[in-house]
Design a protein around this motif. Structure first.
Motif, short mmCIF file in Angstrom:
data_model
loop_
_atom_site.label_atom_id
_atom_site.label_comp_id
_atom_site.label_asym_id
_atom_site.label_seq_id
_atom_site.Cartn_x
_atom_site.Cartn_y
_atom_site.Cartn_z
N ALA A 1 -53.08 -22.65 -17.36
CA ALA A 1 -53.65 -24.00 -17.24
C ALA A 1 -54.75 -24.46 -18.46
O ALA A 1 -54.68 -25.49 -18.81
CB ALA A 1 -54.21 -24.28 -15.95
N ASP A 2 -55.63 -23.46 -18.61
CA ASP A 2 -56.43 -23.74 -19.82
C ASP A 2 -55.98 -23.56 -21.11
O ASP A 2 -56.71 -24.14 -22.02
CB ASP A 2 -57.54 -22.41 -19.28
N TYR A 3 -55.32 -22.62 -21.14
CA TYR A 3 -54.75 -22.23 -22.53
C TYR A 3 -53.24 -22.27 -23.20
O TYR A 3 -52.91 -22.25 -24.27
CB TYR A 3 -55.08 -20.63 -22.85
N ASN A 4 -52.57 -22.88 -22.22
CA ASN A 4 -51.08 -23.17 -22.59
C ASN A 4 -50.88 -24.55 -22.31
O ASN A 4 -50.67 -25.08 -21.02
CB ASN A 4 -50.16 -22.36 -21.49
N CYS A 5 -50.79 -25.53 -23.46
CA CYS A 5 -50.67 -26.88 -23.12
C CYS A 5 -49.31 -27.33 -22.64
O CYS A 5 -49.13 -28.29 -22.32
CB CYS A 5 -50.95 -27.57 -24.48
N PHE A 6 -48.37 -26.55 -22.75
CA PHE A 6 -47.28 -26.72 -21.95
C PHE A 6 -47.04 -26.28 -20.51
O PHE A 6 -45.96 -26.56 -19.82
CB PHE A 6 -45.94 -26.05 -22.84
N TYR A 7 -48.07 -25.72 -20.07
CA TYR A 7 -47.99 -25.05 -18.56
C TYR A 7 -48.15 -26.22 -17.77
O TYR A 7 -48.99 -27.33 -17.85
CB TYR A 7 -48.95 -24.13 -18.31
N GLU A 8 -47.33 -26.26 -16.67
CA GLU A 8 -47.51 -27.60 -15.74
C GLU A 8 -47.57 -26.94 -14.36
O GLU A 8 -46.94 -26.29 -13.79
CB GLU A 8 -46.22 -28.23 -15.63
N ALA A 9 -49.11 -27.14 -13.73
CA ALA A 9 -49.23 -26.81 -12.36
C ALA A 9 -48.73 -27.86 -11.53
O ALA A 9 -49.39 -28.90 -11.05
CB ALA A 9 -50.76 -26.59 -12.04
N THR A 10 -47.58 -27.64 -10.94
CA THR A 10 -46.90 -28.43 -10.00
C THR A 10 -47.13 -28.37 -8.30
O THR A 10 -47.66 -27.43 -8.19
CB THR A 10 -45.39 -28.40 -10.11
N GLU A 11 -47.26 -29.51 -7.81
CA GLU A 11 -47.30 -29.32 -6.40
C GLU A 11 -46.61 -28.42 -5.62
O GLU A 11 -46.96 -27.53 -4.72
CB GLU A 11 -46.89 -30.59 -5.87
N GLU A 12 -45.33 -28.16 -6.23
CA GLU A 12 -44.43 -27.20 -5.73
C GLU A 12 -44.92 -25.61 -5.81
O GLU A 12 -44.81 -24.88 -4.89
CB GLU A 12 -43.00 -27.20 -6.46
N LYS A 13 -45.66 -25.48 -6.97
CA LYS A 13 -46.12 -24.08 -7.37
C LYS A 13 -47.52 -24.09 -6.51
O LYS A 13 -47.74 -22.70 -5.96
CB LYS A 13 -46.61 -24.04 -8.75
N LEU A 14 -48.24 -24.97 -6.39
CA LEU A 14 -49.75 -24.50 -5.74
C LEU A 14 -49.64 -24.88 -4.24
O LEU A 14 -50.46 -24.18 -3.67
CB LEU A 14 -50.56 -25.65 -6.54
N VAL A 15 -49.27 -25.96 -3.50
CA VAL A 15 -49.09 -26.09 -2.19
C VAL A 15 -48.98 -24.65 -1.39
O VAL A 15 -49.61 -24.40 -0.43
CB VAL A 15 -48.16 -27.32 -1.90
N PRO A 16 -48.02 -23.94 -1.58
CA PRO A 16 -47.76 -22.58 -0.79
C PRO A 16 -48.91 -21.63 -0.94
O PRO A 16 -49.20 -20.88 -0.24
CB PRO A 16 -46.61 -22.19 -1.45
N LEU A 17 -49.85 -22.01 -2.07
CA LEU A 17 -50.89 -20.96 -2.33
C LEU A 17 -52.29 -21.40 -1.84
O LEU A 17 -53.34 -20.54 -1.65
CB LEU A 17 -51.15 -20.85 -3.67
N ILE A 18 -52.27 -22.61 -1.05
CA ILE A 18 -53.62 -23.00 -0.47
C ILE A 18 -54.05 -22.23 0.55
O ILE A 18 -55.29 -21.79 0.68
CB ILE A 18 -53.44 -24.68 -0.19
N ASP A 19 -53.29 -22.06 1.57
CA ASP A 19 -53.73 -21.46 2.71
C ASP A 19 -53.97 -19.86 2.42
O ASP A 19 -55.18 -19.53 2.74
CB ASP A 19 -52.71 -21.72 4.05
N PRO A 20 -53.02 -19.33 1.63
CA PRO A 20 -53.59 -17.72 1.39
C PRO A 20 -54.74 -17.52 0.49
O PRO A 20 -55.49 -16.63 0.70
CB PRO A 20 -52.08 -17.24 0.65
N THR A 21 -55.13 -18.64 -0.24
CA THR A 21 -56.18 -18.81 -1.14
C THR A 21 -57.41 -18.99 -0.17
O THR A 21 -58.46 -18.16 -0.22
CB THR A 21 -56.13 -19.71 -2.25
N ARG A 22 -57.39 -19.69 0.74
CA ARG A 22 -58.49 -20.22 1.70
C ARG A 22 -58.65 -18.77 2.61
O ARG A 22 -59.92 -18.60 2.66
CB ARG A 22 -58.07 -21.22 2.46
N GLN A 23 -57.57 -18.14 2.95
CA GLN A 23 -57.85 -17.07 3.81
C GLN A 23 -58.39 -15.90 3.08
O GLN A 23 -59.40 -15.10 3.50
CB GLN A 23 -56.68 -16.61 4.33
N PHE A 24 -58.11 -15.87 1.65
CA PHE A 24 -58.70 -14.77 0.57
C PHE A 24 -60.17 -14.99 0.42
O PHE A 24 -61.14 -14.23 0.51
CB PHE A 24 -57.93 -14.73 -0.69
N ILE A 25 -60.50 -16.41 0.33
CA ILE A 25 -61.94 -16.56 0.02
C ILE A 25 -62.60 -16.15 1.29
O ILE A 25 -64.13 -15.69 0.96
CB ILE A 25 -61.89 -18.20 -0.41
#
Length: 68
Positions: free
Chosen positions: A32-56
């Motif tokens: 996201a920071d260094y690749n101007c062609f990278y697209e952080a889509t909802e499809e990629k991000l939503v499944p990571l929200i709960d596991p990330t919260r648990q990890f934190i």
């Protein structure tokens, strides 16, 4: 990432799954920071929200336990 794996995953403090999650998040952040062609889509991000919260929360507990 290698040090996290060596000191926290291999010692059993965090699971391999949690190590993989952290690695995936770091790669996504770098893209996201260094690749101007990278697209952080909802499809990629939503499944990571709960596991990330648990990890934190697990990281917070680990730090808290180390401080006591």
């Amino acid at each position: 990432m290698a040090l996290f794996g060596e000191h926290y995953v291999k010692t059993g403090i965090f699971t391999k799954k949690e190590g993989s999650l952290l690695s995936e998040l770091v790669i996504m952040r770098d893209n996201a920071d260094y690749n101007c062609f990278y697209e952080a889509t909802e499809e990629k991000l939503v499944p990571l929200i709960d596991p990330t919260r648990q990890f934190i929360e697990k990281v917070k507990r680990y730090i808290s336990d180390k401080q006591n």
